[in-house]
Write a protein that holds these residues in place. Structure first.
Motif, PDB file in Angstrom:
ATOM      1  N   VAL A  41       0.857  -1.185   0.000  1.00  0.00           N
ATOM      2  CA  VAL A  41       0.000   0.000   0.000  1.00  0.00           C
ATOM      3  C   VAL A  41       0.898   1.243   0.000  1.00  0.00           C
ATOM      4  O   VAL A  41       1.564   1.531   0.998  1.00  0.00           O
ATOM      5  CB  VAL A  41      -0.919   0.020   1.235  1.00  0.00           C
ATOM      6  N   PRO A  42       0.948   2.000  -1.098  1.00  0.00           N
ATOM      7  CA  PRO A  42       1.822   3.179  -1.149  1.00  0.00           C
ATOM      8  C   PRO A  42       1.372   4.250  -0.155  1.00  0.00           C
ATOM      9  O   PRO A  42       0.177   4.403   0.111  1.00  0.00           O
ATOM     10  CB  PRO A  42       1.664   3.680  -2.591  1.00  0.00           C
ATOM     11  N   VAL A  43       2.345   4.995   0.368  1.00  0.00           N
ATOM     12  CA  VAL A  43       2.014   6.046   1.335  1.00  0.00           C
ATOM     13  C   VAL A  43       2.597   7.400   0.967  1.00  0.00           C
ATOM     14  O   VAL A  43       2.173   8.422   1.517  1.00  0.00           O
ATOM     15  CB  VAL A  43       2.495   5.667   2.756  1.00  0.00           C
ATOM     16  N   ALA A  44       3.578   7.445   0.062  1.00  0.00           N
ATOM     17  CA  ALA A  44       4.283   8.711  -0.165  1.00  0.00           C
ATOM     18  C   ALA A  44       4.512   9.025  -1.634  1.00  0.00           C
ATOM     19  O   ALA A  44       5.305   9.906  -1.957  1.00  0.00           O
ATOM     20  CB  ALA A  44       5.626   8.689   0.570  1.00  0.00           C
ATOM     21  N   SER A  45       3.819   8.344  -2.520  1.00  0.00           N
ATOM     22  CA  SER A  45       4.035   8.571  -3.945  1.00  0.00           C
ATOM     23  C   SER A  45       3.674  10.005  -4.329  1.00  0.00           C
ATOM     24  O   SER A  45       2.560  10.465  -4.092  1.00  0.00           O
ATOM     25  CB  SER A  45       3.185   7.584  -4.755  1.00  0.00           C
ATOM     26  N   GLY A  46       4.641  10.722  -4.902  1.00  0.00           N
ATOM     27  CA  GLY A  46       4.402  12.068  -5.392  1.00  0.00           C
ATOM     28  C   GLY A  46       4.354  13.157  -4.345  1.00  0.00           C
ATOM     29  O   GLY A  46       4.180  14.332  -4.680  1.00  0.00           O
ATOM     30  N   LEU A  47       4.512  12.810  -3.081  1.00  0.00           N
ATOM     31  CA  LEU A  47       4.359  13.823  -2.032  1.00  0.00           C
ATOM     32  C   LEU A  47       5.478  14.854  -2.042  1.00  0.00           C
ATOM     33  O   LEU A  47       5.237  16.046  -1.832  1.00  0.00           O
ATOM     34  CB  LEU A  47       4.298  13.155  -0.652  1.00  0.00           C
ATOM     35  N   ILE A  48       6.708  14.386  -2.248  1.00  0.00           N
ATOM     36  CA  ILE A  48       7.855  15.291  -2.228  1.00  0.00           C
ATOM     37  C   ILE A  48       8.623  15.106  -3.531  1.00  0.00           C
ATOM     38  O   ILE A  48       9.163  14.024  -3.788  1.00  0.00           O
ATOM     39  CB  ILE A  48       8.765  15.020  -1.012  1.00  0.00           C
ATOM     40  N   ALA A  49       8.656  16.125  -4.350  1.00  0.00           N
ATOM     41  CA  ALA A  49       9.280  16.035  -5.669  1.00  0.00           C
ATOM     42  C   ALA A  49      10.744  15.628  -5.551  1.00  0.00           C
ATOM     43  O   ALA A  49      11.503  16.213  -4.777  1.00  0.00           O
ATOM     44  CB  ALA A  49       9.163  17.374  -6.390  1.00  0.00           C
ATOM     45  N   GLY A  50      11.123  14.596  -6.304  1.00  0.00           N
ATOM     46  CA  GLY A  50      12.506  14.163  -6.340  1.00  0.00           C
ATOM     47  C   GLY A  50      12.958  13.339  -5.161  1.00  0.00           C
ATOM     48  O   GLY A  50      14.116  12.925  -5.095  1.00  0.00           O
ATOM     49  N   ALA A  51      12.068  13.061  -4.220  1.00  0.00           N
ATOM     50  CA  ALA A  51      12.464  12.316  -3.023  1.00  0.00           C
ATOM     51  C   ALA A  51      12.677  10.848  -3.355  1.00  0.00           C
ATOM     52  O   ALA A  51      11.915  10.246  -4.107  1.00  0.00           O
ATOM     53  CB  ALA A  51      11.405  12.451  -1.940  1.00  0.00           C
ATOM     54  N   ALA A  52      13.716  10.273  -2.746  1.00  0.00           N
ATOM     55  CA  ALA A  52      13.999   8.856  -2.968  1.00  0.00           C
ATOM     56  C   ALA A  52      12.974   7.965  -2.289  1.00  0.00           C
ATOM     57  O   ALA A  52      12.860   6.783  -2.605  1.00  0.00           O
ATOM     58  CB  ALA A  52      15.398   8.521  -2.449  1.00  0.00           C
ATOM     59  N   ASP A  53      12.223   8.522  -1.325  1.00  0.00           N
ATOM     60  CA  ASP A  53      11.268   7.729  -0.557  1.00  0.00           C
ATOM     61  C   ASP A  53       9.895   7.649  -1.214  1.00  0.00           C
ATOM     62  O   ASP A  53       8.951   7.133  -0.621  1.00  0.00           O
ATOM     63  CB  ASP A  53      11.095   8.324   0.848  1.00  0.00           C
ATOM     64  N   GLY A  54       9.758   8.144  -2.434  1.00  0.00           N
ATOM     65  CA  GLY A  54       8.449   8.210  -3.062  1.00  0.00           C
ATOM     66  C   GLY A  54       7.793   6.863  -3.291  1.00  0.00           C
ATOM     67  O   GLY A  54       6.580   6.785  -3.453  1.00  0.00           O
ATOM     68  N   ARG A  55       8.584   5.789  -3.305  1.00  0.00           N
ATOM     69  CA  ARG A  55       8.019   4.465  -3.564  1.00  0.00           C
ATOM     70  C   ARG A  55       7.764   3.690  -2.276  1.00  0.00           C
ATOM     71  O   ARG A  55       7.510   2.486  -2.319  1.00  0.00           O
ATOM     72  CB  ARG A  55       8.953   3.677  -4.484  1.00  0.00           C
ATOM     73  N   ARG A  56       7.826   4.346  -1.158  1.00  0.00           N
ATOM     74  CA  ARG A  56       7.581   3.654   0.108  1.00  0.00           C
ATOM     75  C   ARG A  56       6.164   3.096   0.148  1.00  0.00           C
ATOM     76  O   ARG A  56       5.215   3.753  -0.260  1.00  0.00           O
ATOM     77  CB  ARG A  56       7.804   4.594   1.291  1.00  0.00           C
ATOM     78  N   ALA A  57       6.048   1.871   0.668  1.00  0.00           N
ATOM     79  CA  ALA A  57       4.738   1.224   0.743  1.00  0.00           C
ATOM     80  C   ALA A  57       4.692   0.312   1.963  1.00  0.00           C
ATOM     81  O   ALA A  57       5.705  -0.274   2.366  1.00  0.00           O
ATOM     82  CB  ALA A  57       4.465   0.416  -0.525  1.00  0.00           C
ATOM     83  N   ILE A  58       3.515   0.191   2.538  1.00  0.00           N
ATOM     84  CA  ILE A  58       3.291  -0.711   3.663  1.00  0.00           C
ATOM     85  C   ILE A  58       3.216  -2.137   3.126  1.00  0.00           C
ATOM     86  O   ILE A  58       2.493  -2.414   2.166  1.00  0.00           O
ATOM     87  CB  ILE A  58       1.989  -0.341   4.391  1.00  0.00           C
ATOM     88  N   ASP A  59       3.966  -3.043   3.741  1.00  0.00           N
ATOM     89  CA  ASP A  59       4.008  -4.422   3.247  1.00  0.00           C
ATOM     90  C   ASP A  59       2.631  -5.069   3.251  1.00  0.00           C
ATOM     91  O   ASP A  59       2.190  -5.635   2.245  1.00  0.00           O
ATOM     92  CB  ASP A  59       4.965  -5.267   4.096  1.00  0.00           C
ATOM     93  N   LEU A  60       1.957  -5.006   4.398  1.00  0.00           N
ATOM     94  CA  LEU A  60       0.641  -5.626   4.540  1.00  0.00           C
ATOM     95  C   LEU A  60      -0.277  -4.711   5.336  1.00  0.00           C
ATOM     96  O   LEU A  60       0.148  -4.109   6.333  1.00  0.00           O
ATOM     97  CB  LEU A  60       0.743  -6.971   5.270  1.00  0.00           C
ATOM     98  N   ALA A  61      -1.516  -4.616   4.913  1.00  0.00           N
ATOM     99  CA  ALA A  61      -2.538  -3.904   5.673  1.00  0.00           C
ATOM    100  C   ALA A  61      -3.702  -4.855   5.894  1.00  0.00           C
ATOM    101  O   ALA A  61      -4.086  -5.606   4.992  1.00  0.00           O
ATOM    102  CB  ALA A  61      -3.006  -2.657   4.928  1.00  0.00           C
ATOM    103  N   HIS A  62      -4.242  -4.816   7.099  1.00  0.00           N
ATOM    104  CA  HIS A  62      -5.313  -5.743   7.471  1.00  0.00           C
ATOM    105  C   HIS A  62      -6.438  -4.965   8.137  1.00  0.00           C
ATOM    106  O   HIS A  62      -6.206  -4.237   9.108  1.00  0.00           O
ATOM    107  CB  HIS A  62      -4.775  -6.800   8.440  1.00  0.00           C
ATOM    108  N   GLN A  63      -7.637  -5.106   7.606  1.00  0.00           N
ATOM    109  CA  GLN A  63      -8.791  -4.457   8.224  1.00  0.00           C
ATOM    110  C   GLN A  63      -9.347  -5.369   9.308  1.00  0.00           C
ATOM    111  O   GLN A  63      -9.832  -6.468   9.038  1.00  0.00           O
ATOM    112  CB  GLN A  63      -9.868  -4.144   7.191  1.00  0.00           C
ATOM    113  N   CYS A  64      -9.270  -4.905  10.550  1.00  0.00           N
ATOM    114  CA  CYS A  64      -9.716  -5.700  11.697  1.00  0.00           C
ATOM    115  C   CYS A  64     -11.193  -5.492  11.997  1.00  0.00           C
ATOM    116  O   CYS A  64     -11.830  -6.341  12.630  1.00  0.00           O
ATOM    117  CB  CYS A  64      -8.900  -5.329  12.935  1.00  0.00           C
ATOM    118  N   GLY A  65     -11.723  -4.355  11.589  1.00  0.00           N
ATOM    119  CA  GLY A  65     -13.109  -4.015  11.860  1.00  0.00           C
ATOM    120  C   GLY A  65     -13.390  -2.644  11.279  1.00  0.00           C
ATOM    121  O   GLY A  65     -12.559  -2.062  10.577  1.00  0.00           O
ATOM    122  N   GLU A  66     -14.558  -2.119  11.584  1.00  0.00           N
ATOM    123  CA  GLU A  66     -14.910  -0.801  11.075  1.00  0.00           C
ATOM    124  C   GLU A  66     -13.967   0.252  11.655  1.00  0.00           C
ATOM    125  O   GLU A  66     -13.796   0.346  12.871  1.00  0.00           O
ATOM    126  CB  GLU A  66     -16.357  -0.464  11.438  1.00  0.00           C
TER     127      GLU A  66
END
Length: 230
Positions: A80-105
């Motif tokens: 799940v990406p979290v930082a795509s496009g947020l900071i121009a030229g940043a090396a961290d733009g492809r950061r993503a959460i490995d797994l996300a799990h919905q536990c409830g509402e």
């Protein structure tokens, strides 16, 4: 995050949050929050693995996503990406959460998956950093709605085999990080917790687990302290 400088009395979670906030402001990330439609996507599991990518973490997370697809479960997603496009030229733009799990509402787990890379502390800083970005994304939400950003309870987890933890006594670190996450969450009007979880050994390096075994092992995770369920 590798360059964080700590003192003995430092609140590590607070330091991570202040570092993320500083980067967010200096990069004018709030202005750029709609540059990508991918950040905080839910649920959109990613199934493809590049031929050259043999990372055991990537192989396992793709297997989880595929098992969910075959069984009709929509409570898990990977990458799940979290930082795509947020900071121009940043090396961290492809950061993503490995797994996300919905536990409830309005309740999610955000999980950093580790098999043999880095250390428990580094993994903890990674997922806490994503938790901090989540707080900022809630404060400056993108136009595209996301159930993850609409949540008000997030549990931050490191998930790794028991062998990953055996060299360390993580009792005090885990407690301190959990206290810090809870305090930060409370200050931001949400619930946020932290814990180290043990990955079922049957899932480590195995390509033969059936879907029920794989998903059942995830549903019944235990603490890194052997035998004590969370």
């Amino acid at each position: 995050m590798r360059d964080l400088q700590l003192t003995t009395d430092q609140d590590l979670v607070d330091l991570v949050f202040r570092t993320v906030v500083d980067n967010y402001k200096r990069g004018d990330a709030a202005t750029n929050r709609d540059r990508s439609q991918e950040n905080w996507r839910w649920p959109r599991p990613q199934l493809q693995i590049a031929a050259h990518n043999t990372s055991p973490e990537v192989v396992l997370e793709r297997a989880i996503a595929a098992a969910c697809g075959r069984t009709g479960r929509t409570d898990w997603a990977n990458q799940v990406p979290v930082a795509s496009g947020l900071i121009a030229g940043a090396a961290d733009g492809r950061r993503a959460i490995d797994l996300a799990h919905q536990c409830g509402e309005r309740h999610f787990e955000l999980i950093e998956l580790k098999i043999a890379s880095d250390t428990p502390l580094y993994a903890a800083i990674e997922i806490i950093g994503y938790g901090c970005i989540w707080l900022l994304a809630r404060a400056y939400p993108p136009s595209l709605k996301s159930a993850i950003l609409e949540a008000d309870h997030v549990d931050l987890r490191v998930l790794a085999p028991m062998d990953y933890y055996t060299r360390y006594d993580l009792t005090e670190l885990e407690a301190a990080l959990d206290r810090g996450c809870r305090a930060l969450g409370q200050a931001q009007g949400v619930t946020m917790t932290f814990a180290f979880h043990a990955l079922d050994e049957r899932l480590v390096g195995s390509s033969t687990c059936n879907d029920d075994t794989l998903l059942g092992a995830l549903d019944n995770r235990i603490s890194w302290r052997v035998g004590r369920k969370e």
